[in-house]
Design an enzyme around this catalytic site. Structure first.
Site, PDB file in Angstrom:
ATOM      1  N   GLU A  14      11.441 -10.903 -19.080  1.00 16.88           N
ATOM      2  CA  GLU A  14      11.099  -9.862 -20.051  1.00 16.88           C
ATOM      3  C   GLU A  14      12.309  -9.540 -20.929  1.00 16.88           C
ATOM      4  O   GLU A  14      13.433  -9.487 -20.436  1.00 16.88           O
ATOM      5  CB  GLU A  14      10.656  -8.590 -19.322  1.00 16.88           C
ATOM      6  CG  GLU A  14       9.403  -8.786 -18.486  1.00 16.88           C
ATOM      7  CD  GLU A  14       8.996  -7.516 -17.749  1.00 16.88           C
ATOM      8  OE1 GLU A  14       9.541  -6.439 -18.054  1.00 16.88           O
ATOM      9  OE2 GLU A  14       8.141  -7.596 -16.869  1.00 16.88           O
ATOM     10  N   ARG A  74       6.774  -6.295 -10.132  1.00 18.39           N
ATOM     11  CA  ARG A  74       7.894  -6.908 -10.830  1.00 18.39           C
ATOM     12  C   ARG A  74       7.616  -8.396 -10.998  1.00 18.39           C
ATOM     13  O   ARG A  74       6.976  -9.018 -10.152  1.00 18.39           O
ATOM     14  CB  ARG A  74       9.211  -6.707 -10.067  1.00 18.39           C
ATOM     15  CG  ARG A  74       9.715  -5.269 -10.035  1.00 18.39           C
ATOM     16  CD  ARG A  74      10.150  -4.822 -11.430  1.00 18.39           C
ATOM     17  NE  ARG A  74      10.682  -3.467 -11.439  1.00 18.39           N
ATOM     18  CZ  ARG A  74       9.966  -2.383 -11.704  1.00 18.39           C
ATOM     19  NH1 ARG A  74       8.660  -2.501 -11.960  1.00 18.39           N
ATOM     20  NH2 ARG A  74      10.527  -1.192 -11.713  1.00 18.39           N
ATOM     21  N   ARG A  99       4.817  -4.639   5.166  1.00 15.97           N
ATOM     22  CA  ARG A  99       5.651  -5.199   6.230  1.00 15.97           C
ATOM     23  C   ARG A  99       5.143  -4.790   7.607  1.00 15.97           C
ATOM     24  O   ARG A  99       5.291  -5.521   8.578  1.00 15.97           O
ATOM     25  CB  ARG A  99       7.105  -4.747   6.050  1.00 15.97           C
ATOM     26  CG  ARG A  99       7.828  -5.474   4.918  1.00 15.97           C
ATOM     27  CD  ARG A  99       9.224  -4.967   4.736  1.00 15.97           C
ATOM     28  NE  ARG A  99       9.236  -3.567   4.283  1.00 15.97           N
ATOM     29  CZ  ARG A  99      10.337  -2.861   4.085  1.00 15.97           C
ATOM     30  NH1 ARG A  99      11.524  -3.413   4.300  1.00 15.97           N
ATOM     31  NH2 ARG A  99      10.269  -1.615   3.656  1.00 15.97           N
ATOM     32  N   HIS A 140       4.572  -5.090 -20.104  1.00 16.59           N
ATOM     33  CA  HIS A 140       5.118  -4.116 -19.143  1.00 16.59           C
ATOM     34  C   HIS A 140       4.841  -2.690 -19.610  1.00 16.59           C
ATOM     35  O   HIS A 140       5.765  -1.891 -19.816  1.00 16.59           O
ATOM     36  CB  HIS A 140       6.621  -4.334 -18.937  1.00 16.59           C
ATOM     37  CG  HIS A 140       7.106  -3.777 -17.626  1.00 16.59           C
ATOM     38  ND1 HIS A 140       8.241  -4.255 -17.011  1.00 16.59           N
ATOM     39  CD2 HIS A 140       6.635  -2.778 -16.832  1.00 16.59           C
ATOM     40  CE1 HIS A 140       8.441  -3.575 -15.881  1.00 16.59           C
ATOM     41  NE2 HIS A 140       7.477  -2.668 -15.761  1.00 16.59           N
ATOM     42  N   LEU A 190       0.845  -1.194   0.000  1.00 20.64           N
ATOM     43  CA  LEU A 190       0.000   0.000   0.000  1.00 20.64           C
ATOM     44  C   LEU A 190       0.885   1.250   0.000  1.00 20.64           C
ATOM     45  O   LEU A 190       0.874   2.045   0.933  1.00 20.64           O
ATOM     46  CB  LEU A 190      -0.942   0.005   1.203  1.00 20.64           C
ATOM     47  CG  LEU A 190      -2.073   1.037   1.145  1.00 20.64           C
ATOM     48  CD1 LEU A 190      -3.073   0.683   0.052  1.00 20.64           C
ATOM     49  CD2 LEU A 190      -2.783   1.137   2.498  1.00 20.64           C
ATOM     50  N   GLY A 191       1.659   1.404  -1.086  1.00 22.35           N
ATOM     51  CA  GLY A 191       2.407   2.632  -1.307  1.00 22.35           C
ATOM     52  C   GLY A 191       1.568   3.586  -2.132  1.00 22.35           C
ATOM     53  O   GLY A 191       0.335   3.512  -2.141  1.00 22.35           O
ATOM     54  N   ASP A 194       1.128  -7.507 -15.933  1.00 24.16           N
ATOM     55  CA  ASP A 194       1.819  -6.507 -16.748  1.00 24.16           C
ATOM     56  C   ASP A 194       3.313  -6.789 -16.785  1.00 24.16           C
ATOM     57  O   ASP A 194       4.035  -6.170 -17.556  1.00 24.16           O
ATOM     58  CB  ASP A 194       1.572  -5.095 -16.200  1.00 24.16           C
ATOM     59  CG  ASP A 194       2.177  -4.015 -17.079  1.00 24.16           C
ATOM     60  OD1 ASP A 194       2.046  -4.125 -18.320  1.00 24.16           O
ATOM     61  OD2 ASP A 194       2.802  -3.073 -16.545  1.00 24.16           O
ATOM     62  N   ILE A 223       1.215   3.759  -5.383  1.00 19.11           N
ATOM     63  CA  ILE A 223       0.466   3.054  -6.418  1.00 19.11           C
ATOM     64  C   ILE A 223      -0.682   2.273  -5.785  1.00 19.11           C
ATOM     65  O   ILE A 223      -1.816   2.291  -6.282  1.00 19.11           O
ATOM     66  CB  ILE A 223       1.390   2.130  -7.230  1.00 19.11           C
ATOM     67  CG1 ILE A 223       2.377   2.959  -8.048  1.00 19.11           C
ATOM     68  CG2 ILE A 223       0.577   1.208  -8.140  1.00 19.11           C
ATOM     69  CD1 ILE A 223       3.458   2.152  -8.737  1.00 19.11           C
TER      70      ILE A 223
END
Length: 313
Positions: A261, A232, A175, A279, A152-153, A256, A155
């Site tokens: 990749e 990622r 965390r 991506h 929950l940053g 995504d 983004i």
């Protein structure tokens, strides 16, 4: 503000226009100088670095730059940077996440819709000429589902705002609990998955989150569950993901990002229950321009503050 007397090293080739913009403010040195015969003489002059994934900024490169002060990243992710080495040196590490939060959040919502409503599979139903043979099977509604956000940053918060409009309830795993967050907190990803219908993964990459979304998490999400990854590829265990889909213990995935990749493993490509994008979460003209500006502004702010501190002394 022109600080052309300050030498900045590009760790990688930058998108069109980004290096040109930086050059209006700093003296730039391209990635081709790294390891060149003259690099040892240049290295003591380097005070800042502009980095871009996937080029690695490892301990050896950092140690070769004795007067480096800041690494400014053209990305939200900084897992290409040896953060332990940077911390030992007392370096400032800045990213450009504020420039791409909204775009990546939009992508996450799109992947939820495509996965839960099975829009990509429905399009294939038409393209393959199967519509005339019969209707596409019913999918499920997004409304009323439980969304679990891993990370929950900025983004994650932007995803939560959008998800609430779609009528989803929201919980999260970090965390540690985030002060002031109005959502239910779960101490582990497994616990979050067990209380979710959709799992949105938007935490940082790197060793600390390698395979965080593993077989246990996917099993807890359940046979009607969907996982969406806009972080990622390293965060989701692809073997566990494919196994869960094969045995019916997971309904679908919207990705995504992936491990290898730009050459995803063949099992991911064309899988009927996987939506796979190349991506492109932040890949708009406007956002990429903002990312370059934020990277530049982080450098400018650092050296402006350093200049002011020097004047005060």
């Amino acid at each position: 503000m022109n600080r052309s007397g300050i030498d900045i090293l590009l760790s990688a080739t930058m998108p069109p226009g980004v290096a040109e913009d930086l050059a209006r403010h700093f003296t730039l040195h391209g990635p081709e100088v790294i390891g060149s015969p003259g690099f040892a003489d240049l290295a003591p002059r380097i005070r800042g670095m502009a980095s871009r994934e996937p080029a690695k900024v490892d301990a050896a490169l950092l140690e070769a730059l004795p007067n480096l002060e800041i690494i400014s990243s053209y990305s939200a992710g900084i897992d290409n940077i040896d953060l332990d080495a940077a911390k030992r040196r007392g370096l400032v590490v800045a990213n450009s996440s504020e420039a791409l939060d909204e775009e990546v959040a939009d992508t996450a919502i799109a992947l939820m819709l495509m996965s839960v409503r099975r829009f990509a599979a429905a399009q294939r139903h038409v393209l393959d000429g199967n519509w005339a043979k019969g209707p596409f099977p019913l999918s499920r509604s997004l409304k009323g589902k439980r969304l679990g956000i891993v990370g929950l940053g900025h983004i994650g918060e932007a995803i939560a705002v959008r998800a609430a409009v779609f009528g989803l309830s929201i919980a999260y795993h970090n965390r540690k609990p985030k002060p002031g967050a109005p959502y239910a907190y779960h101490a582990t990803a497994v616990e979050l998955a067990a209380n979710s219908d959709i799992l949105a993964v938007c935490c940082p990459g790197g060793p600390a989150t390698l395979n965080l979304i593993d077989a246990k998490v996917l099993r807890a999400l359940g046979p009607d569950g969907v996982v969406v990854n806009v972080s990622r590829g390293s965060v989701v265990d692809e073997d566990a993901l494919l196994a869960a889909l094969a045995e019916g213990s997971l309904a679908g995935a919207g990705l995504d990002v992936c491990r290898n990749e730009p050459n995803p493993r063949p099992e991911l490509v064309g899988h009927p229950d996987i939506v796979l994008l190349p991506h492109v979460g932040s890949a708009t003209t406007e956002t990429r321009a903002r990312m370059g500006h934020v990277m530049r502004d982080n450098l400018l702010a650092h050296f402006a503050a350093a200049h002011s501190a020097a004047k005060e002394v």
